[in-house]
Design a protein around this motif. Structure first.
Motif, PDB file in Angstrom:
ATOM      1  N   ALA A 215       0.822  -1.222   0.000  1.00 10.96           N
ATOM      2  CA  ALA A 215       0.000   0.000   0.000  1.00 10.96           C
ATOM      3  C   ALA A 215       0.853   1.269   0.000  1.00 10.96           C
ATOM      4  O   ALA A 215       0.569   2.220   0.709  1.00 10.96           O
ATOM      5  N   GLY A 216       1.886   1.274  -0.830  1.00 17.51           N
ATOM      6  CA  GLY A 216       2.820   2.380  -0.802  1.00 17.51           C
ATOM      7  C   GLY A 216       2.430   3.584  -1.642  1.00 17.51           C
ATOM      8  O   GLY A 216       2.906   4.693  -1.392  1.00 17.51           O
ATOM      9  N   THR A 217       1.563   3.396  -2.648  1.00 14.56           N
ATOM     10  CA  THR A 217       1.220   4.474  -3.562  1.00 14.56           C
ATOM     11  C   THR A 217      -0.307   4.524  -3.735  1.00 14.56           C
ATOM     12  O   THR A 217      -1.006   3.569  -3.403  1.00 14.56           O
ATOM     13  N   PRO A 218      -0.834   5.632  -4.279  1.00 16.74           N
ATOM     14  CA  PRO A 218      -2.272   5.661  -4.578  1.00 16.74           C
ATOM     15  C   PRO A 218      -2.721   4.516  -5.470  1.00 16.74           C
ATOM     16  O   PRO A 218      -3.810   3.970  -5.288  1.00 16.74           O
ATOM     17  N   ALA A 219      -1.898   4.125  -6.446  1.00 14.11           N
ATOM     18  CA  ALA A 219      -2.250   2.986  -7.297  1.00 14.11           C
ATOM     19  C   ALA A 219      -2.362   1.707  -6.477  1.00 14.11           C
ATOM     20  O   ALA A 219      -3.254   0.872  -6.701  1.00 14.11           O
ATOM     21  N   ASP A 220      -1.474   1.534  -5.494  1.00 15.31           N
ATOM     22  CA  ASP A 220      -1.555   0.370  -4.608  1.00 15.31           C
ATOM     23  C   ASP A 220      -2.841   0.380  -3.796  1.00 15.31           C
ATOM     24  O   ASP A 220      -3.448  -0.667  -3.550  1.00 15.31           O
ATOM     25  N   LEU A 221      -3.268   1.569  -3.364  1.00 14.41           N
ATOM     26  CA  LEU A 221      -4.523   1.673  -2.612  1.00 14.41           C
ATOM     27  C   LEU A 221      -5.690   1.153  -3.439  1.00 14.41           C
ATOM     28  O   LEU A 221      -6.551   0.416  -2.943  1.00 14.41           O
ATOM     29  N   LEU A 222      -5.735   1.532  -4.719  1.00 12.14           N
ATOM     30  CA  LEU A 222      -6.835   1.111  -5.570  1.00 12.14           C
ATOM     31  C   LEU A 222      -6.809  -0.394  -5.805  1.00 12.14           C
ATOM     32  O   LEU A 222      -7.857  -1.053  -5.808  1.00 12.14           O
ATOM     33  N   THR A 223      -5.627  -0.952  -5.988  1.00 11.44           N
ATOM     34  CA  THR A 223      -5.513  -2.396  -6.173  1.00 11.44           C
ATOM     35  C   THR A 223      -5.977  -3.133  -4.923  1.00 11.44           C
ATOM     36  O   THR A 223      -6.729  -4.120  -5.000  1.00 11.44           O
ATOM     37  N   ALA A 224      -5.544  -2.645  -3.758  1.00  6.04           N
ATOM     38  CA  ALA A 224      -5.943  -3.279  -2.503  1.00  6.04           C
ATOM     39  C   ALA A 224      -7.434  -3.114  -2.255  1.00  6.04           C
ATOM     40  O   ALA A 224      -8.117  -4.038  -1.798  1.00  6.04           O
ATOM     41  N   SER A 225      -7.956  -1.937  -2.570  1.00  2.00           N
ATOM     42  CA  SER A 225      -9.382  -1.699  -2.386  1.00  2.00           C
ATOM     43  C   SER A 225     -10.204  -2.666  -3.226  1.00  2.00           C
ATOM     44  O   SER A 225     -11.187  -3.259  -2.753  1.00  2.00           O
ATOM     45  N   ALA A 226      -9.812  -2.862  -4.485  1.00  2.00           N
ATOM     46  CA  ALA A 226     -10.532  -3.785  -5.358  1.00  2.00           C
ATOM     47  C   ALA A 226     -10.508  -5.199  -4.799  1.00  2.00           C
ATOM     48  O   ALA A 226     -11.517  -5.925  -4.836  1.00  2.00           O
ATOM     49  N   HIS A 227      -9.367  -5.592  -4.247  1.00  2.00           N
ATOM     50  CA  HIS A 227      -9.265  -6.944  -3.681  1.00  2.00           C
ATOM     51  C   HIS A 227     -10.215  -7.127  -2.506  1.00  2.00           C
ATOM     52  O   HIS A 227     -10.966  -8.106  -2.446  1.00  2.00           O
ATOM     53  N   PHE A 228     -10.191  -6.202  -1.569  1.00  2.00           N
ATOM     54  CA  PHE A 228     -10.994  -6.383  -0.363  1.00  2.00           C
ATOM     55  C   PHE A 228     -12.480  -6.142  -0.616  1.00  2.00           C
ATOM     56  O   PHE A 228     -13.333  -6.718   0.057  1.00  2.00           O
ATOM     57  N   LEU A 229     -12.808  -5.302  -1.585  1.00  2.00           N
ATOM     58  CA  LEU A 229     -14.219  -5.121  -1.931  1.00  2.00           C
ATOM     59  C   LEU A 229     -14.843  -6.420  -2.453  1.00  2.00           C
ATOM     60  O   LEU A 229     -16.035  -6.667  -2.261  1.00  2.00           O
ATOM     61  N   LYS A 230     -14.038  -7.267  -3.077  1.00  2.00           N
ATOM     62  CA  LYS A 230     -14.555  -8.528  -3.599  1.00  2.00           C
ATOM     63  C   LYS A 230     -15.099  -9.422  -2.486  1.00  2.00           C
ATOM     64  O   LYS A 230     -15.915 -10.303  -2.740  1.00  2.00           O
ATOM     65  N   GLY A 231     -14.641  -9.198  -1.266  1.00  2.00           N
ATOM     66  CA  GLY A 231     -15.077 -10.020  -0.150  1.00  2.00           C
ATOM     67  C   GLY A 231     -16.366  -9.551   0.508  1.00  2.00           C
ATOM     68  O   GLY A 231     -16.817 -10.143   1.500  1.00  2.00           O
ATOM     69  N   LEU A 232     -16.985  -8.490  -0.028  1.00  2.00           N
ATOM     70  CA  LEU A 232     -18.207  -7.961   0.579  1.00  2.00           C
ATOM     71  C   LEU A 232     -19.386  -8.906   0.356  1.00  2.00           C
ATOM     72  O   LEU A 232     -19.522  -9.511  -0.700  1.00  2.00           O
ATOM     73  N   ASN A 233     -20.230  -9.009   1.354  1.00  2.00           N
ATOM     74  CA  ASN A 233     -21.516  -9.683   1.225  1.00  2.00           C
ATOM     75  C   ASN A 233     -22.600  -8.616   1.143  1.00  2.00           C
ATOM     76  O   ASN A 233     -22.685  -7.735   2.000  1.00  2.00           O
ATOM     77  N   SER A 234     -23.436  -8.703   0.123  1.00  2.00           N
ATOM     78  CA  SER A 234     -24.433  -7.661  -0.113  1.00  2.00           C
ATOM     79  C   SER A 234     -25.344  -7.456   1.091  1.00  2.00           C
ATOM     80  O   SER A 234     -25.787  -8.421   1.722  1.00  2.00           O
TER      81      SER A 234
END
Length: 345
Positions: A215-234
């Motif tokens: 999570a070192g750069t803004p681009a890393d934040l977006l990549t990490a965000s996409a990964h963890f959002l996949k784990g959401l339950n509606s």
């Protein structure tokens, strides 16, 4: 076993997102990075956890972890490297085996194998195969044991990155205490592992196969965000009217969505308002943000930000706390950009 999270760094590569707060307090899919670190250690069976922080960052890190149970906060008064930060926790560790977590890292895998790797070894570190190892500390491993560790080499000896998490027995701290400053002028914890090896000790390398980011750069934040959002339950705990929700969508209590199309994964946090928008996939809207007349994908909007009728879709965008993005006024385009900001028009 006790745990130590290092969270004293400023995070200059994450500017301007980290300009007004420590990078470890930045949220990823609604959860601060530091909170994810605490939870990862606890999930691995580490009950007593200390956070080493700077005096300036302590209050915000305490706020970010206030619901995570008892934590010990220790100060690194000046930024002198990871080894120096670990020594700030020496009294807390009190002769216990420890797990060390560099606080801006994010893992999908459990950290429990690091504990197990200490059986019959002096220390252990996590490693992961990456496409460009030259951006990281690079580990050379033979028979599951670390033989060499190079920091950001031009010609990496392997494709294994040292990924920011370690376990060690108490005597390793003696080697840390003997370290002098590196070429970067810092006392660097990984160098203590090389001293252990040189003295005939054993340092195991524990491979991680799942998602990892520093999570070192803004681009890393977006990549990490996409990964963890996949784990959401509606779930929809807020108010939704005149809208279409597809896939995994979370609308938290107090949030309002009207006349919009949301294609998950999408997270709308407490108190946020979304009107007349097309959102998704991979969009996170922070608490009390206001988003109106916007088309967003792969975007992270932080708390109390305002996005109102931009003239074009926003893609792979990070918008910080209290920031404002709107269409031009009658007077034309207006830009107010702070230090270290990035703007592409």
């Amino acid at each position: 076993m006790k745990g130590v999270i290092l969270a004293a760094g400023r995070g200059s590569r994450l500017l301007p997102v980290s300009a007004g707060r420590p990078k470890h307090a930045v949220p990823i899919a609604g959860v601060p990075i530091i909170t994810r670190a605490v939870r990862a250690l606890r999930a691995a069976g580490v009950e007593e956890v200390a956070v080493v922080t700077s005096p300036a960052a302590e209050a915000q890190l305490r706020a970010a972890t206030r619901e995570e149970g008892p934590l010990t906060f220790l100060r690194q008064e000046e930024p002198r490297g990871t080894g120096h930060a670990v020594l700030a926790a020496r009294e807390f560790l009190a002769g216990s085996p420890a797990m060390l977590y560099l606080g801006d890292n994010l893992f999908a895998d459990t950290l429990a194998p690091l504990r197990e790797a200490l059986d019959g070894a002096d220390a252990a570190l996590g490693v992961k195969r990456v496409p460009d190892p030259s951006a990281y500390g690079v580990a050379t491993v033979q028979g599951g044991l670390l033989t060499r560790l190079d920091e950001k080499p031009r010609r990496p000896a392997s494709d294994l990155a040292a990924c920011g998490v370690f376990a060690f027995h108490p005597h390793v701290l003696d080697e840390v205490a003997r370290l002098g400053p590196s070429e970067r002028g810092e006392i660097e914890f990984p160098q203590a592992l090389l001293r252990v090896i040189a003295a005939g000790g054993r340092v195991r390398a524990v491979p991680f196969a799942g998602f990892w980011s520093d999570a070192g750069t803004p681009a890393d934040l977006l990549t990490a965000s996409a990964h963890f959002l996949k784990g959401l339950n509606s779930r929809v705990d807020g108010t939704v009217s005149g809208s279409v929700l597809n896939g995994s969508v979370v609308v938290e209590e107090g949030a309002r969505v009207a006349n919009s199309t949301l294609t998950g994964p999408v997270l709308i946090q407490t108190g946020a308002t979304v009107r007349g928008c097309t959102l998704g996939p991979n969009v996170s809207i922070g608490p009390h943000a206001w988003v109106e007349g916007a088309t967003l994908s792969d975007t992270l909007i932080d708390e109390e930000a305002t996005v109102r009728r931009p003239t074009r879709p926003l893609v792979r965008t990070v918008i910080g706390r209290h920031a404002t993005v709107t269409a031009p006024s009658d007077a034309g385009l207006q830009v107010v950009v702070g230090d270290y900001s990035v703007l592409r028009l």
